[in-house]
Design a protein around this motif. Sequence first.
Motif, PDB file in Angstrom:
ATOM      1  N   VAL A 353       0.839  -1.207   0.000  1.00 46.54           N
ATOM      2  CA  VAL A 353       0.000   0.000   0.000  1.00 46.54           C
ATOM      3  C   VAL A 353       0.867   1.247   0.000  1.00 46.54           C
ATOM      4  CG1 VAL A 353      -1.709   1.315   1.320  1.00 46.54           C
ATOM      5  CG2 VAL A 353      -1.901  -1.184   1.163  1.00 46.54           C
ATOM      6  N   VAL A 354       1.927   1.243   0.838  1.00 47.75           N
ATOM      7  CA  VAL A 354       2.812   2.407   0.936  1.00 47.75           C
ATOM      8  C   VAL A 354       3.541   2.649  -0.384  1.00 47.75           C
ATOM      9  CG1 VAL A 354       4.869   3.326   2.080  1.00 47.75           C
ATOM     10  CG2 VAL A 354       3.081   2.227   3.428  1.00 47.75           C
ATOM     11  N   ASP A 355       3.961   1.596  -1.034  1.00 47.75           N
ATOM     12  CA  ASP A 355       4.671   1.751  -2.301  1.00 47.75           C
ATOM     13  C   ASP A 355       3.787   2.395  -3.371  1.00 47.75           C
ATOM     14  OD1 ASP A 355       6.993   0.765  -1.285  1.00 47.75           O
ATOM     15  OD2 ASP A 355       6.752  -1.264  -2.094  1.00 47.75           O
ATOM     16  N   GLU A 356       2.491   2.155  -3.271  1.00 44.81           N
ATOM     17  CA  GLU A 356       1.568   2.773  -4.222  1.00 44.81           C
ATOM     18  C   GLU A 356       1.465   4.287  -4.012  1.00 44.81           C
ATOM     19  OE1 GLU A 356      -2.177   0.832  -3.981  1.00 44.81           O
ATOM     20  OE2 GLU A 356      -1.470  -1.079  -4.798  1.00 44.81           O
ATOM     21  N   LEU A 357       1.847   4.740  -2.796  1.00 45.22           N
ATOM     22  CA  LEU A 357       1.780   6.169  -2.486  1.00 45.22           C
ATOM     23  C   LEU A 357       3.060   6.914  -2.862  1.00 45.22           C
ATOM     24  CD1 LEU A 357       0.171   5.903   1.083  1.00 45.22           C
ATOM     25  CD2 LEU A 357      -0.979   6.619  -1.029  1.00 45.22           C
ATOM     26  N   ALA A 358       4.063   6.189  -3.329  1.00 42.32           N
ATOM     27  CA  ALA A 358       5.384   6.783  -3.565  1.00 42.32           C
ATOM     28  C   ALA A 358       5.339   7.941  -4.565  1.00 42.32           C
ATOM     29  CB  ALA A 358       6.355   5.713  -4.053  1.00 42.32           C
ATOM     30  N   ASP A 359       4.459   7.869  -5.552  1.00 49.08           N
ATOM     31  CA  ASP A 359       4.396   8.907  -6.581  1.00 49.08           C
ATOM     32  C   ASP A 359       3.289   9.927  -6.327  1.00 49.08           C
ATOM     33  OD1 ASP A 359       6.514   7.752  -7.999  1.00 49.08           O
ATOM     34  OD2 ASP A 359       5.153   6.350  -9.007  1.00 49.08           O
ATOM     35  N   GLU A 360       2.679   9.877  -5.141  1.00 54.90           N
ATOM     36  CA  GLU A 360       1.600  10.806  -4.819  1.00 54.90           C
ATOM     37  C   GLU A 360       2.176  12.224  -4.650  1.00 54.90           C
ATOM     38  OE1 GLU A 360      -1.508  12.875  -4.117  1.00 54.90           O
ATOM     39  OE2 GLU A 360      -1.765  10.728  -4.580  1.00 54.90           O
ATOM     40  N   PRO A 361       1.774  13.169  -5.502  1.00 57.37           N
ATOM     41  CA  PRO A 361       2.360  14.525  -5.450  1.00 57.37           C
ATOM     42  C   PRO A 361       2.228  15.201  -4.092  1.00 57.37           C
ATOM     43  CG  PRO A 361       1.071  14.228  -7.459  1.00 57.37           C
ATOM     44  CD  PRO A 361       0.801  13.036  -6.598  1.00 57.37           C
ATOM     45  N   SER A 362       1.079  15.017  -3.432  1.00 55.81           N
ATOM     46  CA  SER A 362       0.854  15.714  -2.169  1.00 55.81           C
ATOM     47  C   SER A 362       1.745  15.193  -1.040  1.00 55.81           C
ATOM     48  CB  SER A 362      -0.614  15.605  -1.752  1.00 55.81           C
ATOM     49  OG  SER A 362      -0.962  14.248  -1.505  1.00 55.81           O
ATOM     50  N   LEU A 363       2.337  14.006  -1.233  1.00 61.33           N
ATOM     51  CA  LEU A 363       3.217  13.448  -0.205  1.00 61.33           C
ATOM     52  C   LEU A 363       4.693  13.687  -0.510  1.00 61.33           C
ATOM     53  CD1 LEU A 363       1.506  10.029   0.688  1.00 61.33           C
ATOM     54  CD2 LEU A 363       1.308  12.241   1.841  1.00 61.33           C
ATOM     55  N   LYS A 364       4.967  14.367  -1.618  1.00 63.23           N
ATOM     56  CA  LYS A 364       6.355  14.677  -1.935  1.00 63.23           C
ATOM     57  C   LYS A 364       6.881  15.645  -0.881  1.00 63.23           C
ATOM     58  CE  LYS A 364       9.368  16.318  -5.639  1.00 63.23           C
ATOM     59  NZ  LYS A 364       9.441  16.904  -7.000  1.00 63.23           N
ATOM     60  N   GLY A 365       7.929  15.273  -0.234  1.00 64.65           N
ATOM     61  CA  GLY A 365       8.466  16.103   0.837  1.00 64.65           C
ATOM     62  C   GLY A 365       7.851  15.838   2.191  1.00 64.65           C
ATOM     63  N   TYR A 366       6.882  14.907   2.267  1.00 61.56           N
ATOM     64  CA  TYR A 366       6.243  14.565   3.541  1.00 61.56           C
ATOM     65  C   TYR A 366       7.085  13.509   4.238  1.00 61.56           C
ATOM     66  CZ  TYR A 366       2.490  13.305   6.825  1.00 61.56           C
ATOM     67  OH  TYR A 366       1.745  13.068   7.960  1.00 61.56           O
ATOM     68  N   LEU A 369       6.143   9.626   5.110  1.00 64.09           N
ATOM     69  CA  LEU A 369       6.070   8.552   4.111  1.00 64.09           C
ATOM     70  C   LEU A 369       7.326   7.681   4.158  1.00 64.09           C
ATOM     71  CD1 LEU A 369       4.653   7.107   1.783  1.00 64.09           C
ATOM     72  CD2 LEU A 369       5.622   8.827   0.230  1.00 64.09           C
ATOM     73  N   PRO A 370       8.540   8.243   4.034  1.00 64.92           N
ATOM     74  CA  PRO A 370       9.724   7.385   4.173  1.00 64.92           C
ATOM     75  C   PRO A 370       9.889   6.839   5.592  1.00 64.92           C
ATOM     76  CG  PRO A 370      10.373   9.694   3.950  1.00 64.92           C
ATOM     77  CD  PRO A 370       8.912   9.624   3.633  1.00 64.92           C
ATOM     78  N   ALA A 371       9.413   7.557   6.595  1.00 68.82           N
ATOM     79  CA  ALA A 371       9.521   7.053   7.968  1.00 68.82           C
ATOM     80  C   ALA A 371       8.706   5.778   8.141  1.00 68.82           C
ATOM     81  CB  ALA A 371       9.062   8.112   8.968  1.00 68.82           C
ATOM     82  N   VAL A 372       7.474   5.783   7.622  1.00 72.01           N
ATOM     83  CA  VAL A 372       6.629   4.582   7.703  1.00 72.01           C
ATOM     84  C   VAL A 372       7.223   3.466   6.858  1.00 72.01           C
ATOM     85  CG1 VAL A 372       4.379   3.627   7.048  1.00 72.01           C
ATOM     86  CG2 VAL A 372       4.499   5.818   8.254  1.00 72.01           C
ATOM     87  N   ARG A 373       7.679   3.802   5.675  1.00 71.54           N
ATOM     88  CA  ARG A 373       8.268   2.771   4.810  1.00 71.54           C
ATOM     89  C   ARG A 373       9.507   2.173   5.470  1.00 71.54           C
ATOM     90  NH1 ARG A 373      11.436   1.633   0.203  1.00 71.54           N
ATOM     91  NH2 ARG A 373      10.295   0.237  -1.200  1.00 71.54           N
ATOM     92  N   GLY A 374      10.322   3.026   6.123  1.00 72.44           N
ATOM     93  CA  GLY A 374      11.498   2.530   6.815  1.00 72.44           C
ATOM     94  C   GLY A 374      11.126   1.564   7.919  1.00 72.44           C
ATOM     95  N   ARG A 392      16.357   9.521   4.804  1.00 72.79           N
ATOM     96  CA  ARG A 392      15.585  10.431   3.941  1.00 72.79           C
ATOM     97  C   ARG A 392      14.518  11.167   4.752  1.00 72.79           C
ATOM     98  NH1 ARG A 392      11.235   8.660   0.435  1.00 72.79           N
ATOM     99  NH2 ARG A 392      10.538  10.380  -0.870  1.00 72.79           N
ATOM    100  N   ALA A 393      13.852  10.444   5.635  1.00 76.11           N
ATOM    101  CA  ALA A 393      12.830  11.076   6.479  1.00 76.11           C
ATOM    102  C   ALA A 393      13.461  12.154   7.365  1.00 76.11           C
ATOM    103  CB  ALA A 393      12.132  10.025   7.336  1.00 76.11           C
ATOM    104  N   ALA A 394      14.653  11.869   7.902  1.00 77.30           N
ATOM    105  CA  ALA A 394      15.342  12.831   8.769  1.00 77.30           C
ATOM    106  C   ALA A 394      15.696  14.102   7.998  1.00 77.30           C
ATOM    107  CB  ALA A 394      16.607  12.194   9.356  1.00 77.30           C
ATOM    108  N   GLU A 395      16.018  13.949   6.721  1.00 74.61           N
ATOM    109  CA  GLU A 395      16.359  15.119   5.902  1.00 74.61           C
ATOM    110  C   GLU A 395      15.134  15.996   5.634  1.00 74.61           C
ATOM    111  OE1 GLU A 395      18.018  13.422   2.416  1.00 74.61           O
ATOM    112  OE2 GLU A 395      19.900  12.802   3.377  1.00 74.61           O
TER     113      GLU A 395
END
Length: 420
Positions: A353-366, A369-374, A392-395
Amino acid sequence: MQRTLEAVWRMESARIIAGIARILGDVGLAEECAQDALVSALEKWPEAGLPDNPGAWLMQTAKHRALDRLRAEKIHDRTHEEIGRDLDGWGAHAEARLDEALDDHIGDDMLSLIFTACHPVLAKEARAALTLRLLGGLTTDEIARAFLVPEPTVAQRIVRAKRTLAEAHVPFEVPRGAEFADRLASVLEVIYLIFNEGYTATSGSDWLRPGLCEDALRLGRVLQGLAPAESEVHGLAALMEIQASRVGARVGPNGEPIPLMEQNRARWDHLLVRRGLEALAKAEGLGKALGPYALQAAIAACHARARAPEETDWQRITALYDALSEIAPSPIVELNRAVALSFAFGPAAALAVVDELADEPSLKGYHLLPAVRGDLLRRLERFDEARREFQRAAELTRNEKEKALLLERAASCVWGKGIG
């Protein structure tokens, strides 16, 4: 005396501004009258002593300032609509009529003030600042420090907001019909925005700003009393009460964040939990379909009822997120649903499910998303990938405490190891 006056002002200012605003039809002018009363109190109370009823003293003084404005500026149009005749027609009875108007419908006045301060004609940041100023009694400096923005920026937002309301001729009233629901959504959004900024600060060195949480809770409780038939009002109150119950357990000795599943639940405030569950019961008892805030409160209640993390009913939480995604679909809801899914059915299902959100524009820079995936990759023992996601999330985060936590998690992801 200074502290006493500040405390009285916090408790009474919204009621005073609301009462005067209904007469003048302008929240900016009403606040000026209330501020004049405050200045008068600062001058007179130290010498004369605290009045028997400080709130009534301030209201009376603000009322006289309003009368002075009516006489000096001859604001006929709005007073004609409100009172039914122009200022000259009041004659010797002007003050008595103003007293009568002020005494009526204090609850309606407060509700009107909330709806006016949160009017959609204003930008979200301006609504939040004006709400804290008019209903929270906060100074410009306090609002600026709470949101970590320069004081002149907040001052400009408030001045422009009051000017915009006046220029747009926004009526000081509670909207009716379909407009009520639309405007109520704006009110709830602003109160929750204030709460969230206190609960998880978006930037700065502190993870929490409890003062903002307390202000939002107070506004939510006021709104409950003013709109008891609105299930989403109770839903938002329930959500904030339950979330606020965890504040004492959300930070460690050095202010570091402690995630929900790692918190010492004995440190939760069980009085706030009880208040939240009671508010949720009110929302459910109205017999209406639960809205987004009530559904989120029901999710929070699942955590509140679990005495230990392993007792959490993750399948019910997943079902509640399913319902939430149907009535208020958003990528963030889907991301939260994935977290619940990971505990109910395993991290692999959630990762898809999370991988499907990877290209979601509104989550770019959120950063979450990488924190949950991590976290999902860590639980799947894909530690090298997890480390990169945490980094990446820390950045991306702007909060220093959260950045430190994410970097710690990244450092823990050596092969065969991870945070338990």
